[in-house]
Design an enzyme around this catalytic site. Structure first.
Site, short mmCIF file in Angstrom:
data_model
loop_
_atom_site.label_atom_id
_atom_site.label_comp_id
_atom_site.label_asym_id
_atom_site.label_seq_id
_atom_site.Cartn_x
_atom_site.Cartn_y
_atom_site.Cartn_z
N HIS A 140 0.81 -1.22 0.00
CA HIS A 140 0.00 0.00 0.00
C HIS A 140 0.85 1.27 0.00
CE1 HIS A 140 -2.32 -3.28 1.95
NE2 HIS A 140 -3.17 -2.93 1.00
N GLY A 141 2.13 1.12 -0.35
CA GLY A 141 2.96 2.29 -0.60
C GLY A 141 3.48 3.03 0.62
#
Lengths: 175, 688
Positions: A140-141
């Site tokens: 999710h970065g």
């Protein structure tokens, strides 16, 4: 039944309540082992004993991943530049404020030991990636810096530090 | 469950649900308002007890499945790790394994009750047939569950039972291959048995719902066997039947707990504490006690197909009972002849069970044939004839009349008879296991500190026993289920964690590979198992003249000898569970010179207590061989006793916790049973 006195009523009520209470205690006691069995068993606990890791083979700028209690532990031999970057950041600007000094052992400032599990939802971040030369979580970065602190993305907290100590200059004991 | 309910909840939210799904009304009409005959005796509580046992088996079974590994190489050890390592794993496993026996005890009483009181007669034929189906499903489930621990009896039981199907002409062999998923019982067999063992209890639960549904449509039978006529004949299910069933269940739980906490291996087979070995069949194959009567019938017929047909017919014939017994009078209470034949049938069934545990030879075969004939004669000859010729006594006009009439208290003597019968059957199985290990005196029964309800290990003996094991036994015998950490476990030899670690670090363990891909040696850790003396079985055989020194972890539970009748009945009450340590102790001291007429094979030694007397293990220990630091005389008899104590601990490491918790459970259950009894009396005071 209509002719029973109130005294008998009390005695009967007491018997019913006592029986019900004992039944409830028994049921609760019977549930205990059924729940307790879900906890880690003795062999899992024994296998989670501390481990020793030799740091000698890890060159500057390199990292290794070891497993302790089924969790990946990143051990990173940071370069001077990486340490300086980590220490140059104003702590108050961080989402989870913590100094780099607080995340390493004194006298072993180049060694970063973190549990490599993203504090967002448990994926494994990739080392040496992301805008801060630290860790980048592909799920999710979330981006962590060279001290394993969260800098960007949805993760709320810094990468946790496992319990560990230096046994010698080139050996640590995790756990 | 009989038709739409008129029940209306008062709570508006419940009313809202009830309009859309009348589930509260269903529960209310089935288990609260449902009218039940007021003259039911305690034999009628076994339906409730069976529902309770089904629940216990499903709950403990689902939990065991969380920890079990259905693989031929791992199943046996995974069951042992449940018992040893999982929190309360020993309790859950013993609840489940003894629960199966309790389930069958209850179902046999339930079935005999139906037989005695004619509960299968119109309009309850479908109810009865559903019961027979449940019983068949239970047998299948019990059999497949017994295979899962993958011990010797599991494996050979699976082999023998699946081979029954090979008796079918033409397609038999193909069917057996299909059942196995291979050319012999193996991993695919174990996997499918695990899957089906998990599935079938839910099928049973489904058929139980149908069984209860049919029961609630036809209404319960009752000891008088007359149909209810007026309101006065009935009482509502709640509170009357619920409290009575509850009391019955609590009493049954006391019986159940006695097995689980004090004699958990009484009904089990010691051979099942030996891992499955496809190359060696145990000397005497015996099924679990609840199959023994049918096993006896199988063996009585001198033809393979005939035996299988007879065995299955013995169960199927039950389904035809409503049409075999056409007598108008239901209850045997009013049928003087049927009553006598009923008890004869019970005796026949119990004797068949006893025979099922005996070796198939000599007089046992003839007895088996006679009793098999009696078994079938009861259903096919006696009952049909009786229904035509018997003159029954007058039945009461109504249930209410039956309640008022004083009837004899025969229940107590019947219970005693049943307990004795059950004991006989279980004991028959036990004695069979050692029956053909001809020879040798019975090992003397020693006094063990860990015997009895308050038993505890003698720490000193455990520590000395460990020393003997380490210095003597461990040179040839492995102990793969024990880890160094266990030495510091509660209820064990009482080492501190530091002492245990010191013991562990004395050995070198191969570990690796390291970064260079090489294996390396490191000091042992607490999590490591005891080291093996030989790298594999072949090496062990090569070093021991072809004999394989067995693993000692479970030895104290894997050895047995015959105690004979009536000793095994007393063993139930005295909680005797120490056959293993008695045998090991006797064996270690049993080396004597062979009698002159005994032909001792080369490489063997004569031992008084070893089955067959020719043992490959030379006399392992002599006086003063191991140094005792605590002043205990260094005699073989002390070495033997200490090492037997140690082996009992390695076989049953949570023995102390089991007995301690058992005492708490027993005290609780007895208090609870008294409370339930008085509550039941209070509730029923209004009905009498």
């Amino acid at each position: 039944m209509t002719t029973t006195s109130s005294a008998e009523h009390t005695r009967r009520d007491f018997l019913f309540v006592a029986t019900g209470a004992v039944a409830a205690v028994g049921a609760a006691a019977a549930v205990w082992p059924l729940i307790s069995q879900m906890n880690p068993d003795a062999s899992t606990i024994a296998a989670g004993a501390p481990i020793e890791v030799d740091l000698a083979p890890i060159a500057e700028g390199q990292d290794i991943k070891v497993f302790w209690r089924g969790k990946p532990i990143y051990i990173m031999n940071r370069t001077k530049k990486q340490v300086e970057e980590a220490r140059a950041v104003p702590v108050s600007s961080l989402p989870d404020p913590q100094t780099d000094q607080a995340r390493v052992k004194e006298g072993h400032d180049q060694w970063l030991v973190v549990i490599g599990i993203c504090t967002h939802l448990g994926c494994i971040p990739i080392a040496h990636e992301g805008a801060y030369d630290g860790f980048f979580c592909p799920c999710h970065g979330s981006v962590y810096d060279t001290s394993g602190r969260i800098r960007q993305g949805p993760a709320p907290l810094n990468l946790p530090i496992p319990p560990y100590a230096f046994v010698s200059d080139t050996k640590i004991k995790i756990g | 469950m009989s038709g739409p309910s008129t029940y209306q909840p008062t709570n508006p939210a419940l009313q809202w649900i009830e309009k859309r799904l009348p589930i509260i009304g269903l529960v209310h009409s089935s288990f609260i308002a449902y009218p039940t005959p007021r003259n039911l005796n305690y034999w009628w509580t076994f339906g409730g007890i069976l529902s309770f046992m089904l629940g216990v088996q499903i709950v403990t079974g689902v939990i065991l499945a969380m920890h079990y590994t259905p693989h031929v190489d791992m199943a046996f050890n995974s069951v042992e790790s449940i018992v040893r390592d999982v929190n309360y794993g020993w309790l859950l496993r013993y609840l489940h394994s003894n629960g199966a026996s309790m389930f069958f005890i209850a179902v046999y009483i339930h079935m005999l009750r139906g037989l005695y009181y004619g509960s299968y007669k119109a309009p309850r034929e479908v109810l009865w047939i559903l019961g027979v189906i449940i019983y068949l499903l239970m047998m299948a489930t019990g059999f497949m569950g017994y295979v899962l621990p993958w011990g010797q009896m599991s494996f050979w039981g699976a082999t023998v039972i699946t081979n029954l199907f090979s008796a079918i002409p033409y397609v038999g062999e193909s069917i057996v291959t299909l059942l196995w998923g291979g050319y012999s019982v193996g991993n695919p067999t174990l996997n499918r048995f695990f899957s089906l063992h998990y599935l079938l209890p839910f099928v049973i639960a489904g058929v139980v719902v149908l069984h209860v549904w049919a029961l609630h449509v036809a209404g319960q039978n009752n000891p008088a066997g007359v149909e209810p006529k007026t309101e006065k004949d009935m009482v509502p299910f709640t509170p009357y039947a619920t409290i009575k069933d509850g009391f019955g269940i609590v009493c049954f739980m006391i019986f159940y707990a006695w097995f689980v906490f004090y004699i958990p291996n009484y009904l089990g087979d010691p051979d099942n504490y030996i891992m499955a070995n496809p190359g060696v069949t145990p000397a005497h194959i015996v099924p679990e006690w609840y199959y023994l009567p049918f096993y006896a019938i199988l063996r009585s017929i001198p033809s393979k197909l005939g035996g299988v047909i007879a065995m299955f017919s013995a169960i199927i014939v039950l389904a035809f009972l409503p049409w075999l017994d056409t007598a108008k009078t239901r209850s045997s209470k009013y049928r003087p002849l049927a009553k006598q034949f009923f008890w004869m049938f019970v005796v026949v069934a119990v004797l068949l069970g006893w025979l099922g545990g005996k070796p198939a030879e000599g007089i046992y075969i003839i007895a088996g044939r006679v009793l098999t004939f009696c078994y079938f004669a009861y259903f096919l000859i006696v009952l049909p004839i009786l229904s035509r010729i018997e003159t029954p006594r007058a039945v009461p006009n109504s249930i209410a009349d039956d309640v008022l009439a004083k009837y004899g208290k025969k229940a107590a003597s019947a219970i005693v008879a049943l307990v004795l019968a059950g004991g006989l059957m279980a004991g028959g199985a036990q004695s069979a296991k050692a029956a053909d290990e001809h020879g040798g005196p019975t090992p003397p029964s020693l006094s063990w500190s860990f015997a009895g309800p308050f038993g505890k290990f003698d720490r000193g003996a455990l520590q000395r026993g460990y020393k003997v094991y380490k210095e003597v036994c461990s040179t040839c015998h492995s102990m793969s289920l024990i880890h160094f950490r266990n030495l510091a476990d509660e209820g064990g030899p009482g080492f501190s964690a530091a002492q245990a670690l010191a013991v562990a670090s004395e050995i070198k363990v191969q570990d690796g590979p390291n970064d260079a891909g090489d294996m390396f040696e490191r000091p042992g850790r607490l999590a490591d198992p005891f080291p093996k003396p030989f790298p594999n079985e072949n090496a062990a055989r090569a070093a021991n003249g072809g004999a394989y020194p067995p693993d000692l972890s479970l030895m104290a539970k894997a050895r047995n000898y015959d105690r004979g009748f009536p000793q095994f009945v007393f063993d139930f009450f005295t909680q005797f569970q120490e056959k293993g340590p008695n045998y090991i102790d006797a064996l270690l001291q049993g080396y004597v010179d062979a009698p002159k007429d005994f032909a001792l094979p080369p490489g063997a030694y004569y031992n008084r207590f070893f089955p067959g007397h020719a043992i490959k293990m030379p006399k392992p220990i002599s006086d003063d061989q191991v140094t005792y630091d605590d002043g205990t005389p260094q005699k073989v008899e002390n070495y033997a006793k200490d090492v037997s104590t140690f082996l009992m601990w390695t076989a049953e490491p949570h023995l102390e916790a089991r007995k301690r918790i058992g005492l708490q459970v027993m005290v609780f259950l007895i208090i609870f049973a008294f409370l339930m009894y008085f509550t039941k009396k209070k509730v029923w005071a209004n009905a009498h």
